[in-house]
Design a protein around this motif. Structure first.
Motif, PDB file in Angstrom:
ATOM      1  N   LEU A  78       0.855  -1.112  -0.003  1.00 54.84           N
ATOM      2  CA  LEU A  78       0.151  -0.095  -0.082  1.00 54.84           C
ATOM      3  C   LEU A  78       1.171   1.296   0.580  1.00 54.84           C
ATOM      4  O   LEU A  78       0.430   2.279  -1.070  1.00 54.84           O
ATOM      5  N   ARG A  81       2.073   1.970  -3.335  1.00 55.12           N
ATOM      6  CA  ARG A  81       1.313   2.693  -4.090  1.00 55.12           C
ATOM      7  C   ARG A  81       0.752   3.900  -3.479  1.00 55.12           C
ATOM      8  O   ARG A  81       0.772   4.739  -4.893  1.00 55.12           O
ATOM      9  N   LEU A  82       0.717   4.463  -2.707  1.00 58.05           N
ATOM     10  CA  LEU A  82       0.400   5.336  -2.360  1.00 58.05           C
ATOM     11  C   LEU A  82       1.760   6.403  -2.447  1.00 58.05           C
ATOM     12  O   LEU A  82       1.378   7.655  -3.208  1.00 58.05           O
ATOM     13  N   ASN A 137     -11.585   8.916 -15.672  1.00 53.34           N
ATOM     14  CA  ASN A 137     -10.553   8.543 -14.303  1.00 53.34           C
ATOM     15  C   ASN A 137      -9.340   7.559 -15.492  1.00 53.34           C
ATOM     16  O   ASN A 137      -9.265   6.051 -14.765  1.00 53.34           O
ATOM     17  N   ARG A 268      -6.248  14.664 -13.942  1.00 53.94           N
ATOM     18  CA  ARG A 268      -6.944  15.091 -13.052  1.00 53.94           C
ATOM     19  C   ARG A 268      -5.940  16.366 -11.713  1.00 53.94           C
ATOM     20  O   ARG A 268      -5.944  16.251 -11.798  1.00 53.94           O
ATOM     21  N   GLU A 270      -8.109  16.727  -9.020  1.00 49.27           N
ATOM     22  CA  GLU A 270      -8.334  17.134  -7.940  1.00 49.27           C
ATOM     23  C   GLU A 270      -7.397  16.246  -6.885  1.00 49.27           C
ATOM     24  O   GLU A 270      -7.949  15.417  -6.003  1.00 49.27           O
ATOM     25  N   TRP A 271      -6.857  15.197  -7.658  1.00 50.28           N
ATOM     26  CA  TRP A 271      -5.363  14.897  -6.980  1.00 50.28           C
ATOM     27  C   TRP A 271      -4.281  14.578  -7.510  1.00 50.28           C
ATOM     28  O   TRP A 271      -4.114  15.345  -8.694  1.00 50.28           O
ATOM     29  N   PRO A 272      -3.577  14.955  -6.914  1.00 53.95           N
ATOM     30  CA  PRO A 272      -2.029  14.564  -7.300  1.00 53.95           C
ATOM     31  C   PRO A 272      -1.528  13.986  -7.970  1.00 53.95           C
ATOM     32  O   PRO A 272      -2.258  12.561  -8.815  1.00 53.95           O
TER      33      PRO A 272
ATOM     34  N   MET B  11     -14.905   0.940   2.898  1.00 55.19           N
ATOM     35  CA  MET B  11     -14.893  -0.118   1.901  1.00 55.19           C
ATOM     36  C   MET B  11     -16.610  -0.023   1.969  1.00 55.19           C
ATOM     37  O   MET B  11     -16.678  -0.395   0.433  1.00 55.19           O
ATOM     38  N   PRO B  46      -5.892  12.472  -0.029  1.00 53.00           N
ATOM     39  CA  PRO B  46      -7.535  12.305  -0.603  1.00 53.00           C
ATOM     40  C   PRO B  46      -7.608  10.673  -0.735  1.00 53.00           C
ATOM     41  O   PRO B  46      -7.083  10.325  -2.328  1.00 53.00           O
ATOM     42  N   ILE B  49     -13.201  11.658  -4.220  1.00 50.99           N
ATOM     43  CA  ILE B  49     -14.119  12.807  -4.774  1.00 50.99           C
ATOM     44  C   ILE B  49     -15.848  13.225  -4.561  1.00 50.99           C
ATOM     45  O   ILE B  49     -15.924  11.723  -4.442  1.00 50.99           O
ATOM     46  N   ARG B  51     -19.144  13.988  -4.692  1.00 48.56           N
ATOM     47  CA  ARG B  51     -19.901  14.773  -5.493  1.00 48.56           C
ATOM     48  C   ARG B  51     -21.300  14.029  -4.840  1.00 48.56           C
ATOM     49  O   ARG B  51     -22.002  13.344  -4.296  1.00 48.56           O
ATOM     50  N   GLU B  56     -17.312   9.327  -5.859  1.00 46.80           N
ATOM     51  CA  GLU B  56     -15.745   9.138  -6.773  1.00 46.80           C
ATOM     52  C   GLU B  56     -14.063   8.572  -5.731  1.00 46.80           C
ATOM     53  O   GLU B  56     -14.043   9.510  -5.425  1.00 46.80           O
ATOM     54  N   LEU B  57     -13.747   7.577  -5.734  1.00 52.41           N
ATOM     55  CA  LEU B  57     -12.163   6.787  -5.787  1.00 52.41           C
ATOM     56  C   LEU B  57     -11.372   7.312  -6.633  1.00 52.41           C
ATOM     57  O   LEU B  57     -11.156   7.900  -7.817  1.00 52.41           O
ATOM     58  N   THR B  58     -10.265   8.327  -5.581  1.00 61.33           N
ATOM     59  CA  THR B  58      -8.803   8.739  -6.001  1.00 61.33           C
ATOM     60  C   THR B  58      -7.997   7.501  -6.925  1.00 61.33           C
ATOM     61  O   THR B  58      -8.522   6.339  -6.205  1.00 61.33           O
ATOM     62  N   PRO B  59      -7.110   7.902  -7.278  1.00 61.16           N
ATOM     63  CA  PRO B  59      -6.061   6.713  -7.316  1.00 61.16           C
ATOM     64  C   PRO B  59      -5.389   5.799  -6.199  1.00 61.16           C
ATOM     65  O   PRO B  59      -5.634   4.950  -5.779  1.00 61.16           O
ATOM     66  N   ALA B  60      -4.772   7.204  -5.376  1.00 60.78           N
ATOM     67  CA  ALA B  60      -5.186   6.465  -3.666  1.00 60.78           C
ATOM     68  C   ALA B  60      -5.816   5.357  -2.500  1.00 60.78           C
ATOM     69  O   ALA B  60      -5.930   4.132  -2.291  1.00 60.78           O
ATOM     70  N   GLN B  62      -8.291   3.636  -4.196  1.00 65.56           N
ATOM     71  CA  GLN B  62      -8.287   2.831  -5.122  1.00 65.56           C
ATOM     72  C   GLN B  62      -6.905   1.711  -4.684  1.00 65.56           C
ATOM     73  O   GLN B  62      -7.477   0.053  -4.143  1.00 65.56           O
ATOM     74  N   ALA B  63      -6.215   1.531  -4.249  1.00 62.13           N
ATOM     75  CA  ALA B  63      -5.068   1.418  -3.624  1.00 62.13           C
ATOM     76  C   ALA B  63      -5.174   1.379  -2.162  1.00 62.13           C
ATOM     77  O   ALA B  63      -4.977  -0.253  -1.632  1.00 62.13           O
ATOM     78  N   LEU B  64      -6.207   1.533  -1.059  1.00 60.40           N
ATOM     79  CA  LEU B  64      -6.839   1.135   0.072  1.00 60.40           C
ATOM     80  C   LEU B  64      -7.643   0.045  -0.539  1.00 60.40           C
ATOM     81  O   LEU B  64      -7.203  -0.489   0.240  1.00 60.40           O
TER      82      LEU B  64
END
Lengths: 296, 296
Positions: A78, A81-82, A137, A268, A270-272, B11, B46, B49, B51, B56-60, B62-64
């Motif tokens: 994790l 990935r983060l 995304n 995007r 909204e995130w880095p 989750m 983050p 997002i 809405r 909506e999930l960020t890539p982070a 999704q990693a979590l």
DNA sequence: TGTATTGATAAGGTTTTCTTATGATAAATC
DNA sequence: GATTTATCATAAGAAAACCTTATCAATACA
């Protein structure tokens, strides 16, 4: 799901064999550690045998230690990935129009050869699909020819894409009438590009629609083939033209003012942006234009 | 290590896309869920997002979610190991003397054929090593011929092991002098067994040490070979003798009172015997003696 | 414009976790 | 054998964490 602090106490206890030394190491009291193990045993059954001066794990205790190990491995994955700490590893997802995409393709292959940890998912698509792909995304990076006005997207100037008027090598082109005689080879962005370039080269012309369309193909790599065979002229970005095999029976007409399309890199907001995407985007810009990409 | 309740909220939120519905499902308030996510984002950046009407999930994020999945898998593996629910799967570790071990070996192979999920680690060793092996938690099950007096071990009566006086098929044995003429084939437990049996069959005899030793071998399966060839007699457990190929040039002398060694199944007292070990031990006793094993 | 829905945040109540103190047991030492 | 030391368990209370209730702000919809 088991309380993480209890697991931490158990792991150190298994390693050091003593409640007192475990408490010391964790900066807790012995009583706290005793309670943690008590909670775990209440939930999971006997985990260890208390001996004077040393504890011994039961098979259940060993199973729990295996679980703790699994947890630590999962957490490492994790964190990796983060952090995206390694900017030369992981997936790059990129969606671009065909013209610039064709230019970038060999550069991307070079990058993959240099950094085998990178894997590239690259799709060719018109501007509208690029916007959708990034917005939804599905792709982290996109290139578009019009700067989007969307708060969800960041747009950075990536490169300037000059347009070229390409004619058969044997053709003589000095006037609008010469172009009318040749005919036009169209492609998905053909009309828009031709309008922009030709209205500058031949001010007041009758418009690209007055020229007979001699062909259409939606694969950028194939557009110059009919031109080389003398079937007509076209207007395409210089990068796409330069990606064509040299020594072909085509030439560029250098007339009038230059027309340049700006290319925008979008992602995007909204995130880095991931470190690897930053790295690859910078490399591509640098190798394509020799300039430094200014990411926000 | 991340708070498990926070992860649970994350989750469900990822699945249902709404804080309010997540709270409903978990039986918490929306404010609690909001705080959980707040804690996670404070720690990890983050994750989603917001809405209107859907997150909506960020890539982070999704990693979590991937980490949560890993956690669930690890927990399943732990529960499987702890419950040992499937008593026909997993490792069986058994340490026994050679005599009974030879009898059990084909039975264990039969069990493995019937239940492919079982794997058997079986070692032949003298009594003392059996006790050590179980006490040190290297083997879960052991068989010994003397009931141990050790609070760390449970001992259950497993089987009775009658002793046989085995002589060459052609020999005539009616007296102590006949045995002296034959000579003695020894093995690691040979003297002890011969003393026990012969002191009952020939009371007041001069002792096994007065008989010439005609051979020694420490593989139970090989002891009867020299007996078959007429080199001497031996005393071994019936199970070991029965494990020898039939139709060989040996016979058993049935004289005087029977002598029986009790066999004890031992395992660690401090934690529960695994379900699979229970199952296998019961099967072995049943197939060997036709009797039911009384495990505590 | 008014209403409904949704998530964030403040404040306080409830639960969990921690520390301090004490007791029991085993082993080591005198 | 008596005393000391080391160690873990447990009770009680202090501290911290977590939850609920109430309220506000923003957005969507009729």
């Amino acid at each position: 799901m088991i309380n993480p602090q209890w697991l931490r106490s158990f792991m150190v206890l298994a390693e050091r064999g003593s409640f007192t030394r475990t408490a010391d190491q964790l900066g807790l009291t012995q009583a706290a550690v005793s309670q943690h193990i008590h909670h775990l045993e209440a939930q999971l059954g006997p985990l260890l045998i208390r001996r004077p001066r040393q504890v011994e794990l039961t098979p259940a205790g060993q199973a729990l230690l295996g679980y703790c190990d699994d947890m630590e491995q999962a957490e490492k994955r994790l964190n990796l990935r983060l952090s995206g700490a390694d900017d030369r590893q992981g997936e790059i997802s990129l969606i671009t129009p065909g013209s610039i995409g064709l230019s970038l393709y060999p550069l991307l292959l070079d990058l993959q050869a240099s950094y085998p940890g990178l894997s590239v998912r690259h799709r060719f698509a018109p501007d509208q699909d690029v916007l959708e792909g990034v917005r939804n995304n599905h792709f982290e990076l996109g290139l578009v020819t019009l700067k989007p006005d969307d708060p969800r997207l960041v747009a950075c100037h990536f490169a300037d894409e000059p347009l070229d008027l390409v004619v058969p090598a044997t053709a003589t082109v000095n006037s609008w009438e010469d172009l009318e005689s040749l005919g036009f080879i169209d492609h998905p962005d053909g009309h828009a590009m031709a309008s922009r370039l030709l209205s500058r080269v031949f001010p007041g012309n009758r418009g690209i629609r007055s020229i007979a369309c001699k062909g259409f193909v939606n694969q950028v790599g194939l557009i110059l083939e009919p031109v080389a065979r003398g079937f007509g002229f076209t207007v395409i970005p210089r990068y796409a033209r330069e990606a064509y095999a040299p020594g072909e029976a085509i030439r560029v007409v250098e007339m009038g003012p230059r027309v340049v399309d700006a290319l925008w890199l979008i992602y995007r907001a909204e995130w880095p942006l991931s470190a690897r995407a930053r790295f690859v985007a910078s490399e591509l810009a640098s190798r394509l234009t020799g300039e430094t990409l200014a990411l926000v």
